[in-house]
Design an enzyme around this catalytic site. Structure first.
Site, short mmCIF file in Angstrom:
data_model
loop_
_atom_site.label_atom_id
_atom_site.label_comp_id
_atom_site.label_asym_id
_atom_site.label_seq_id
_atom_site.Cartn_x
_atom_site.Cartn_y
_atom_site.Cartn_z
N LYS A 191 0.88 -1.12 0.04
CA LYS A 191 0.01 0.09 0.00
C LYS A 191 0.77 1.16 0.02
O LYS A 191 0.78 2.23 -0.84
CB LYS A 191 -0.76 -0.01 1.27
CG LYS A 191 -1.94 0.95 1.42
CD LYS A 191 -2.61 0.85 2.77
CE LYS A 191 -3.29 2.16 3.15
NZ LYS A 191 -4.04 1.87 4.27
N GLU A 197 11.04 -4.70 3.89
CA GLU A 197 11.08 -6.08 3.31
C GLU A 197 10.55 -6.28 1.73
O GLU A 197 11.22 -6.91 0.95
CB GLU A 197 10.03 -6.84 4.14
CG GLU A 197 10.55 -7.08 5.66
CD GLU A 197 9.93 -6.12 6.42
OE1 GLU A 197 9.58 -4.77 6.16
OE2 GLU A 197 9.78 -6.15 7.67
N HIS A 366 -2.08 -33.66 17.11
CA HIS A 366 -0.91 -34.56 17.59
C HIS A 366 0.48 -33.66 17.85
O HIS A 366 1.47 -34.05 17.87
CB HIS A 366 -0.52 -35.42 16.31
CG HIS A 366 -1.62 -36.39 15.84
ND1 HIS A 366 -1.67 -37.78 16.26
CD2 HIS A 366 -2.52 -36.39 15.13
CE1 HIS A 366 -2.87 -38.31 16.10
NE2 HIS A 366 -3.55 -37.59 15.06
N LYS A 495 10.56 -0.77 13.84
CA LYS A 495 10.98 -0.41 12.31
C LYS A 495 12.14 0.75 12.68
O LYS A 495 13.09 0.64 12.05
CB LYS A 495 9.92 0.10 11.60
CG LYS A 495 8.77 -0.79 11.06
CD LYS A 495 7.84 -0.23 10.29
CE LYS A 495 6.53 -1.04 9.90
NZ LYS A 495 5.55 -0.30 9.20
O1 F6P Z 1 2.96 -4.46 9.82
C1 F6P Z 1 2.42 -3.00 9.57
C2 F6P Z 1 1.92 -3.00 8.42
O2 F6P Z 1 1.68 -1.62 8.24
C3 F6P Z 1 0.60 -3.87 8.10
O3 F6P Z 1 -0.46 -3.12 8.89
C4 F6P Z 1 0.51 -3.77 6.57
O4 F6P Z 1 -0.39 -4.69 6.51
C5 F6P Z 1 1.96 -4.19 6.42
O5 F6P Z 1 2.85 -3.32 7.31
C6 F6P Z 1 2.25 -3.91 4.83
O6 F6P Z 1 2.35 -2.54 4.54
P1 F6P Z 1 2.38 -2.24 3.18
O7 F6P Z 1 1.15 -2.73 2.33
O8 F6P Z 1 2.34 -0.38 2.93
O9 F6P Z 1 3.55 -2.51 2.59
#
Ligand code: F6P
Length: 531
Positions: A191, A197, A366, A495
Site C-alpha cells: 500500500k 522488506e 498430534h 521499524k
Molecule cells: O505491519 C505493519 C503494516 O503496516 C501492516 O499493517 C501492513 O499490512 C503491512 O505493514 C504492509 O504494509 P504495506 O502494504 O504498506 O507494505
C-alpha cells in the site's frame, strides 16, 4: 464494565444442555453457515447481559458510522471503508461529496481486464504465456492473498501463485528457484510502496528477472497507493492498481491486494468471493444483536477473554486449505485489538484482545491438544469445518475429518471423570495403588468451551463470508473495548530501531550507543562476519 458479567460466569457447560433447545437456541444459521456456540458457559441470562453491554457501548451506531464512511479511525483521521470494496450492489457511499463506489468499480474493472488478458495469453511475458505469479508483500499485503489462494485451490484455473514476504533472503531465494523468469509475473503488493522488506525483495526479483528479460519492469505490476513511487520503480500507471487510505492493510484482500487471487480463480469467482463478503455485511447491519453472527462471535470472544479471563484463543480449521487462516487472523485480530489504550488514550479496562493461535486439525491433535485437554490453562477453541470436501472420491477421509472435529469439542466439554478412568484401568487389569495412579493420568476435567463454525463447502462465496465474519467480529470487540481497531502504532518502534541498527551492524556507528545485551549480540554477529 465486566463486573456484572463476571458474576454470571462459571456455569457447567454440560449441565446447560438440560435446558430444552439449548443447542438450537445458542446457534445462528446464515446463508450456508452454522455458528454453534452452545458448548460455552454462556447462559441465557449472561447472553442477555452481554448483548445489553454491546448495545450500551454503541455497537450499532458505530457500525453505521463505519459503513457510512465516518472517520472512525480517529488516530489516523481516516474513514474505514474496506466494506465498500465488496459493495457490489450497494447504494452510493458518499465521502467528501463523492461516491467512492465509482472509483472502486473502475478499479475492479481494471483488475478484471488485466486478469483476463493474462489468463487468456493476451498479456505475455518475454517467453510466452505467464505460468507463475510471485506476490511480494508483507502483513496485510501478503497474509490475505496467500491464505485465500490456498483456500480456493480447487477453483484455480489460472497461473500458479507464489508468495514472498520475509526480509530473510531464504524466502525469495527458495521461491524464485525453479521459476522461469520469462514466464513469471511479479506483483509488488505494498500500500505504502515503502515497506523495507517488500521493496528489498522487489529489487531482488527485478535483478533476477533482468538476467533473462530485456525489459524486466514489463513483467511487474504494483498494488499500491503511491503512483510517484511505483513509476520511480519503473512500473507504468496501466499496471498500477491503487486503493485509498481508508482501506487498512489487513482489510485489503477485497481490492487490488486480491489480484493474485483473481488471477488464480478468475474474475467471476473473485466476484463471488466479494458477494460473500457483501452478504455478511448486510447480515451484520441488519440482524438483531443476539441473532447476528459476527456480533455473537465477538461477544463469545469477549466472554472468554474479558469475563472468564482466558488469555488466548485457538482457531482450529478442520480444513487443510485454511492452513494459513490462523496466521491471517493473527494479524487481523492482534494488530487490530492488541492495544493498551482506548480511543481517548486511557488504559483499556481488563486488557487488550487475546492471543490468537492455531493450526489445522487433525494435525494439531498430534501436537498441542494434550495441553488443550489436560493443561491447567483453559483455551477456548474455535473449530471450523466444511460439511463437504472437494474430493468426492475420498469422501471416507472427509468423514474421518468430520468425526475428529466433532469428537474434540465433545471431549473438551464432557471430559472424563476419575470414576470412569478407574473403571477403564480396572478393565485393563490394574489394581490398588497402581490403578489409582494410572487413573489420575487419564482424567479430563472437561467443561472446556468451544465454538464450531460449519459451512457447506469452502467455495469462493463462503470464504468471502467467513473473512467478513471475522473482520466484523474484530470490529465489535474493538468497539466494546473502546479500542481503535484500525491503527497499528505498535509496529512502529521496532521499524525505527531496525533503521538505527543497520549502521551499527555495518560498523559505521559504535555499538556502545546500545544497551548491553544488544551490544553483545552485535559483537557476536560482527565477529562472525569478520571471520
Ligand atoms: O505491519 C505493519 C503494516 O503496516 C501492516 O499493517 C501492513 O499490512 C503491512 O505493514 C504492509 O504494509 P504495506 O502494504 O504498506 O507494505
Amino acid at each position: 464494565m465486566w463486573a456484572e458479567l463476571k458474576a454470571l460466569a462459571g456455569a457447567d457447560i454440560t449441565g446447560l444442555f438440560e435446558e430444552k433447545g439449548r443447542a438450537s437456541d445458542f446457534a445462528i444459521h446464515f446463508d450456508g453457515l452454522l455458528f454453534d456456540y452452545s458448548k460455552t458457559s454462556l447462559t441465557t441470562e449472561a447472553r442477555q447481559a452481554i448483548c445489553n453491554l454491546a448495545a450500551e457501548r454503541g455497537v450499532e451506531a458505530r457500525r453505521e458510522a463505519m459503513f457510512s464512511g465516518a472517520e472512525i479511525n480517529e488516530t489516523e483521521r481516516r474513514a474505514v471503508l474496506h466494506t465498500a470494496l465488496r459493495a457490489l450492489s450497494s447504494a452510493p457511499i458518499m465521502l467528501e461529496g463523492e461516491d467512492v463506489l465509482t472509483d472502486i468499480r473502475l478499479g475492479l474493472a481494471k483488475m478484471e481486464t488485466f486478469a483476463e488478458a493474462l489468463r487468456t495469453g493476451h498479456y505475455q511475458g518475454a517467453g510466452g504465456q505467464i505460468t507463475d505469479v510471485v506476490n511480494i508483500g508483507i502483513g496485510g499485503s501478503h497474509l490475505g492473498p496467500e491464505m485465500a489462494v490456498k483456500a480456493l485451490l480447487p477453483y484455480r484455473d489460472g497461473p500458479r501463485c507464489h508468495f514472498v514476504s520475509n526480509a530473510d533472503a531464504a524466502d525469495i531465494h527458495d521461491t524464485l528457484a525453479g521459476l522461469d523468469p520469462t514466464r513469471t509475473l511479479v506483483i509488488v503488493a505494498s500500500k505504502s510502496f515503502t515497506t523495507v522488506e517488500t521493496m528489498t525483495n522487489a529489487q531482488t526479483a527485478r535483478n533476477w528477472m533482468a538476467q533473462a528479460v530485456d525489459d524486466p519492469a514489463s513483467q511487474f505490476v504494483a498494488l499500491a497507493s503511491a503512483e510517484d513511487k511505483t513509476s520511480a520503480f519503473g512500473i507504468p500507471p496501466e499496471r498500477v492498481f491503487g486503493f485509498e487510505d481508508w482501506v487498512g492493510g489487513r482489510y485489503s484482500i477485497w481490492g487490488p491486494i486480491g489480484l493474485s487471487l483473481m488471477l488464480s480463480i478468475g474474475p467471476e469467482r473473485f466476484r463471488a468471493f466479494l458477494a460473500g463478503g457483501e452478504a455478511m455485511d448486510l447480515h451484520f447491519r441488519e440482524a438483531p444483536l443476539a441473532q447476528n453472527m459476527p456480533v455473537m462471535l465477538a461477544l463469545v470472544g469477549l466472554w472468554h477473554n474479558q469475563v472468564c479471563g482466558y488469555p488466548t484463543r485457538a482457531v482450529l480449521p478442520y480444513d487443510q486449505r485454511l492452513a494459513r487462516l490462523p496466521a491471517y487472523l493473527q494479524q487481523l485480530e492482534m494488530e487490530s485489538n492488541g492495544k493498551g489504550v482506548t480511543m481517548d488514550g486511557t488504559p483499556v479496562e481488563g486488557g487488550s484482545g487475546p492471543v490468537v493461535w492455531g493450526e489445522p486439525g487433525t494435525n494439531g491433535q498430534h501436537a498441542f491438544y494434550q495441553l488443550i485437554h489436560q493443561g491447567t490453562q483453559v483455551v477456548p477453541c474455535e473449530f471450523m469445518l466444511a460439511a463437504e470436501g472437494h474430493e468426492p472420491d475420498l469422501a471416507h477421509q472427509h468423514e474421518l475429518l468430520v468425526a475428529n472435529c466433532l469428537a474434540q469439542s465433545e471431549a473438551l466439554m464432557l471430559g472424563r471423570s476419575i470414576e470412569t478412568a478407574r473403571r477403564l484401568m480396572a478393565s485393563k487389569g490394574f489394581e490398588g495403588d497402581e490403578l489409582e495412579r494410572q487413573a489420575r493420568h487419564r482424567v479430563f476435567k472437561g467443561n472446556r468451551p468451544s465454538t464450531t463454525l460449519v459451512y457447506d463447502k469452502l467455495t469462493p462465496r463462503r470464504l468471502g463470508q467467513i473473512i467478513a465474519l471475522y473482520e466484523h467480529r474484530v470490529f465489535v470487540e474493538g468497539v466494546i473495548l473502546g479500542i481503535n481497531s484500525f491503527d497499528q502504532w505498535g509496529v512502529e518502534l521496532g521499524k525505527v530501531l531496525a533503521l538505527e541498527l543497520e549502521p551499527v551492524l555495518s560498523g559505521q556507528v559504535d555499538a556502545d550507543t546500545k544497551d548491553g545485551s544488544t551490544q553483545q549480540l552485535v559483537e557476536f554477529i560482527r565477529a562472525h562476519w569478520e571471520d
